[in-house]
Enzyme design. Structure first.
Site, PDB file in Angstrom:
ATOM      1  N   HIS A 147      94.723 -55.078   6.093  1.00 28.95           N
ATOM      2  CA  HIS A 147      94.797 -53.587   5.751  1.00 28.95           C
ATOM      3  C   HIS A 147      94.930 -52.984   6.905  1.00 28.95           C
ATOM      4  CE1 HIS A 147      92.998 -55.172   2.379  1.00 28.95           C
ATOM      5  NE2 HIS A 147      93.757 -54.690   1.821  1.00 28.95           N
ATOM      6  N   HIS A 204      98.231 -48.798   3.501  1.00 28.72           N
ATOM      7  CA  HIS A 204      97.345 -48.873   3.201  1.00 28.72           C
ATOM      8  C   HIS A 204      96.538 -50.742   3.485  1.00 28.72           C
ATOM      9  CE1 HIS A 204      93.149 -49.347   0.506  1.00 28.72           C
ATOM     10  NE2 HIS A 204      93.786 -50.398  -0.021  1.00 28.72           N
ATOM     11  N   GLU A 225      70.522 -49.769 -12.047  1.00 29.47           N
ATOM     12  CA  GLU A 225      70.334 -51.017 -11.835  1.00 29.47           C
ATOM     13  C   GLU A 225      71.808 -51.905 -10.745  1.00 29.47           C
ATOM     14  OE1 GLU A 225      69.580 -49.953 -16.360  1.00 29.47           O
ATOM     15  OE2 GLU A 225      70.953 -49.310 -14.478  1.00 29.47           O
ATOM     16  N   HIS A 271      69.841 -55.254 -26.900  1.00 29.25           N
ATOM     17  CA  HIS A 271      69.524 -55.530 -26.719  1.00 29.25           C
ATOM     18  C   HIS A 271      68.911 -56.662 -26.105  1.00 29.25           C
ATOM     19  CE1 HIS A 271      69.357 -51.227 -25.796  1.00 29.25           C
ATOM     20  NE2 HIS A 271      67.836 -51.048 -25.139  1.00 29.25           N
TER      21      HIS A 271
END
Length: 664
Positions: free
Chosen positions: A28, A262, A411, A473
């Protein structure tokens, strides 16, 4: 402030980077060509490091969050005197080289964290900055600032589009991590094309809303302005700072300013064009002598002197505060105090049944009382995860010494921040949430394993016994999927004593993260685990054959171990003699000798049953072709937890029936 040698040095970084990419025909080039000026200014004028002692604890930390720009980082490391040669640069992206496609911690000298998956480097930098503040508050004394360094990171547009960046930046601003400085390579181009196709937010307003200081450099080639803005950022002692640096991706290329530069080599013809624009009169991989000298003076010499001053300061600190100095060194060396084992609560079968999440909570209290370097937190679930340290205060902008980290409902960032904390070194941290939400931080767990960072994960509510919360859950596939991750110990304890042993395994771990998976429901404390330290072997005989018949083996984990023990008694009444094996960790068991594995699971005993309230995927390795697996290969259900387990077959009676049906 800056002269022609500085300009030559910037172009050296650029051409070294392009040469690596062209030589490999892969890489890159866009970021190195555009961002080299900001990287050079930062490294040569501000970064406090000692390349000849790259593990010096009070060094500044640099994170290249935009890890695809690795060629630029390798160029900087080589020029700065790290253990990275020109030949290493020539082997960029080649098999077995020190210069892999994206930076890897513990693989390349000077690389602080493993980056590549976008956004995680930003969160790593936040974790590093948190560790610096926590250690400074814990150990520094008047006249003894033994912890006093900055964390710098370079990110790109892609980093800021990833949701993890919002999570991490928000927490950093809330915590007022003023020694964290982020340089944003703002070039208006992403991989697919113009940035405005997908990303048009007001960066200034965004960061100010996060309680960050915002600065801007209009011309990314202006070394003087870059210097001024970094200097200004360091003066803000109340907020972290982002410096938006407007750059041109692939600067100098005929395709500059487009996505064409890129992620692909620019080609030989364009490289010749670029050399003319840079006024580059040297060969590929050639470094002008004066550039080496500039790096040597600004980085190697200054870093060596700073390291020596710190060494002298720490010697005096050791005289004044010997206990603290020992704890500080032990933290960075990750020494385990064997005496700690005797200070962690032990359980007996006479104790009341207790959820393993609760016994873990009690054990966390014991560890924290005896380990000054122990800290951690939860994603807004500490009351359920039982991870709050009761005798410590909260880690906050008012009290960085606190050991309880309030991650909020973040999280993924929590996992990547923990990676940064552990990469910084000096402390031992844990993070926690419900097991089903572990999927939210899976990318960070994978990088912890790849990076050899011994983070501890406390995941509670481990099965369908969660009950009324229902299938959203109730984890099913998570155990199997995390067991597939290399260099990760997944440990599901059967009772409080196995939890104790799991924590000891985690605390001893040097280069492997450990996942402790815990129950919501109460479990009886087993007589068989008292004074038994076999969990570290991953699997062990918890109840052996009673006769010479040796009909079969029941293998179980977690809450199902007690069910297996009850099933053994029912089978005995039918004249069937089975061994029960507790297997809390596949990974730890795989690491044992062939002799030990044969002792626990003899090859000639084919009648085997695995019992686990989760996906059966992976159990074939241990039950063999003749064995059966009693598990859950469907989503869970909502209802009373015990009734859900019964409905899905997790009773001693069903285990007995299934054994007889399949083997008799």
């Amino acid at each position: 402030m800056f002269d022609n040698i500085d300009t030559l040095a910037v172009n050296t970084i650029r051409t070294l980077s392009i040469s690596q990419i062209e030589n490999a025909n892969s890489g890159h080039p866009g970021l190195p060509m555009g961002a080299s000026p900001m990287a050079y200014c930062l490294w040569n004028k501000f970064l406090k490091v000692n390349p000849k002692n790259s593990s010096w604890v009070d060094r500044d930390r640099f994170v290249l969050s935009a890890g695809h720009g690795s060629a630029m980082l390798y160029s900087l490391l080589h020029l700065s005197g790290y253990d990275l040669s020109i030949d290493d640069l020539k082997n960029f992206r080649q098999l077995g080289s020190k210069t892999p496609g994206h930076p890897e911690r513990m693989h390349t000298d000077g690389v602080e964290v493993t980056t590549g998956p976008l956004g995680q480097g930003i969160a790593n930098a936040v974790g590093i900055a948190m560790a610096e503040r926590h250690l400074a508050a814990t150990y520094n004394k008047d006249g003894f600032d033994i912890v006093n360094h900055y964390t710098y990171a370079i990110c790109g547009d892609g980093d800021l589009m990833e949701g993890i960046s919002s999570e991490a930046l928000s927490l950093a601003g809330h915590l007022k991590l003023s020694k964290l400085i982020l340089l944003y390579d703002s070039n208006n181009i992403s991989l697919d094309g113009p940035l405005n196709k997908s990303f048009t937010e007001d960066i200034k307003k965004r960061f100010e809303a996060y309680n960050w200081s915002y600065l801007r450099v209009e011309d990314g080639n202006d070394l003087s302005d870059l210097y001024e803005k970094i200097e200004l950022a360091k003066k803000d002692t109340d907020r972290p700072t982002v410096i938006e640096v407007k750059t041109i991706i692939g600067y100098g290329s005929k395709n500059q300013g487009t996505n064409k530069v890129h992620g692909a080599p620019i080609g030989k013809d364009d490289y010749l064009n670029v050399k003319n624009i840079y006024n580059w009169k040297y060969d590929d991989f050639e470094v002008p002598k004066e550039v080496y000298e500039r790096f040597s003076e600004n980085i190697i010499k200054n870093g060596k002197e700073a390291n020596e001053r710190w060494d002298n300061l720490f010697k005096e600190y050791e005289k004044e505060y010997p206990k603290l100095a020992k704890a500080f060194k032990d933290g960075f060396e990750r020494k385990f105090d064997e005496e700690l084992k005797e200070k962690i609560k032990k359980y007996t079968s006479n104790d009341k049944p207790i959820a393993t999440r609760s016994s873990s909570g009690q054990i966390i209290q014991d560890i924290s009382k005896n380990d000054i370097n122990f800290w951690g937190g939860s994603a807004d679930l500490s009351s359920s995860n039982k991870t709050m340290i009761s005798e410590s205060e909260d880690f906050s902008s008012e009290n960085y010494k606190g050991s309880n980290i309030w991650y909020g409902v973040r999280e993924f960032a929590m996992g990547a921040i923990a990676n940064g904390i552990m990469a910084h070194g000096g402390t031992n941290t844990y993070v926690s949430t419900f097991f089903v939400f572990s999927d939210y931080l899976r990318g960070a767990i994978r990088l912890a394993a790849l990076s050899k960072l011994p983070v501890t994960y406390v995941f509670t509510h481990d099965s369908v016994a969660v009950g009324e919360d229902g299938p959203t859950h109730e984890p099913i596939e998570q155990l199997a999927s995390f067991r597939a991750v290399s260099n990760l110990n997944v440990i599901r304890p059967a009772d409080a004593n196995e939890v104790r042993q799991a924590w000891i395994v985690a605390l001893k771990s040097k280069q492997t993260p450990n996942m402790i998976v815990l129950s919501r429901q109460n479990l009886r404390n087993l007589k068989e685990t008292e004074d038994n330290e076999s969990l570290e072997k991953g699997a062990y005989i918890i109840s052996d054959f009673e006769t010479s018949k040796k009909d079969g083996i029941l293998i179980a984990t977690g809450s199902e171990v007690s069910i297996a023990l009850d099933a053994k008694e029912l089978l005995a009444k039918e004249g069937i003699d089975v061994r029960v094996v507790s297997m809390p960790s596949f990974e730890l068991f795989r690491n044992q000798s062939m002799e030990y594995k044969e002792e626990v699971l003899p090859k000639d005993i084919k009648n085997r049953v695995s019992i686990e309230a989760a996906s059966t995927f992976g159990w074939k390795e241990f039950v063999g072709d003749n064995g059966i697996s009693i598990g859950i290969d469907r989503f869970g259900m909502s209802g009373n937890g015990n009734k859900v387990l019964e409905e899905l077959g997790f009773t001693a009676e069903n285990i007995k029936d299934q054994y007889i049906k399949n083997f008799k």
